[in-house]
Enzyme design. Sequence first.
Site, PDB file in Angstrom:
ATOM      1  NE  ARG A 265      -2.023   0.622   3.931  1.00 23.82           N
ATOM      2  CZ  ARG A 265      -1.317   1.289   4.839  1.00 23.82           C
ATOM      3  NH1 ARG A 265      -1.028   2.576   4.634  1.00 23.82           N
ATOM      4  NH2 ARG A 265      -0.898   0.708   5.935  1.00 23.82           N
ATOM      5  CG  HIS A 269      -5.392   2.234   7.303  1.00 23.77           C
ATOM      6  ND1 HIS A 269      -5.519   0.941   6.844  1.00 23.77           N
ATOM      7  CD2 HIS A 269      -6.501   2.479   8.036  1.00 23.77           C
ATOM      8  CE1 HIS A 269      -6.653   0.427   7.285  1.00 23.77           C
ATOM      9  NE2 HIS A 269      -7.272   1.346   8.007  1.00 23.77           N
ATOM     10  CE1 TYR A 278       1.944   2.275   8.541  1.00 28.76           C
ATOM     11  CE2 TYR A 278       0.876   3.929   9.910  1.00 28.76           C
ATOM     12  CZ  TYR A 278       0.911   3.174   8.764  1.00 28.76           C
ATOM     13  OH  TYR A 278      -0.088   3.316   7.821  1.00 28.76           O
TER      14      TYR A 278
END
Length: 368
Positions: A265, A269, A278
């Site tokens: 991805r 998100h 992260y």
Amino acid sequence: MSTTTVDLLPCAEPVRFLDEQGALTTPSAEAEARGYALPSEEDLLAVWRQMVIGRRFDAQATALTKQGRLAVYPSSRGQDACQVAPVWALQEQDWFFPTYRDSMALISRGLDPMEVLTLLRGSWHCGYDPVKTHTAPQCTPLATQAVHAAGAGHGLARRGSDGVALCFIGDGATSEGDFHEGLNFAAVFNTPTVFLVQNNKYAISVPLEKQSKAPSLAYKGIGYGVRSEQVDGNDAAAVLAVTRRAYEHASSGEGPFLIEAHTYRLEAHTNADDATRYRQAEEVTQWSGRDPIERLRAYLTGTGALTSEIEEQVAAEAEDFAAGVRERMNLEPEVAPLSLFEHVYAQQTPQLREQADMVRAEMEEVSA
């Protein structure tokens, strides 16, 4: 002939036909033995075209979120091959069970983009007709669609249909109980269900190594007696070849099939997420170089199937598609507050009737 453990095992390495530069590679002996065949140039050109349109749609939806036209949007940029190829290969009688991230897959199935974005706009629970389109509502709770797809597959088999149920799942969803229940049910009842895990390496912010110790997520099918495979999810040719073989397996009465597609991805998100907290920029850059659209483009250009004229035509088509979405989304939606109380129960409860009466009274007071 009984199925052995070896029959259930995925290939030791993900199935691949095209390398990261788009050059044709020789599939492993395992992959060849399992009947994975390079799709035709005609099929791959159609998939490439839909990926280009899907990528432009994804970018447009992301922009509309920033403009406040969508409440939230989970981008699937980078997962284009996983989004388009499996859905493009579905037949009319097949059913599709998407997650909240699969808007690109839905438009690739031919659904109206406005109906697809209805959920993410907050206008309605589902904007399209699931029965008419053979497409379940986008599922936000993780893995609950796995149970639905197993049941739908069972229903197709009982009706004597040769259709399959395709279920999209994220890597994080493989840690949920519904995923395991879905696989177990599908295996026990030999349902024509294909579970496709888009392993994009993060369950929101949780990296894969903190989710599972399995050699790959494809191995999770073995414990349930489900034939499994892993594929390079950024190689559209390989994704199409493996999913087609899975459909043949399921529709011929051989039971469910689990596919793990290794992908990434590229965006956060959702628009509410800060991915820099992260993961490192270097990681994103590395995966950007494995772009599924550019990989397939390079291959098709090399074979002569993709010309500059076709590229220009598809680019213009993608722009027209995005413009149509933009124009329609800029129109204010027609709201019907009393629809809040529809489809909750077949017969409204006294409490619902009371609440509906309160809303109706407020509306009459405002309009007076």
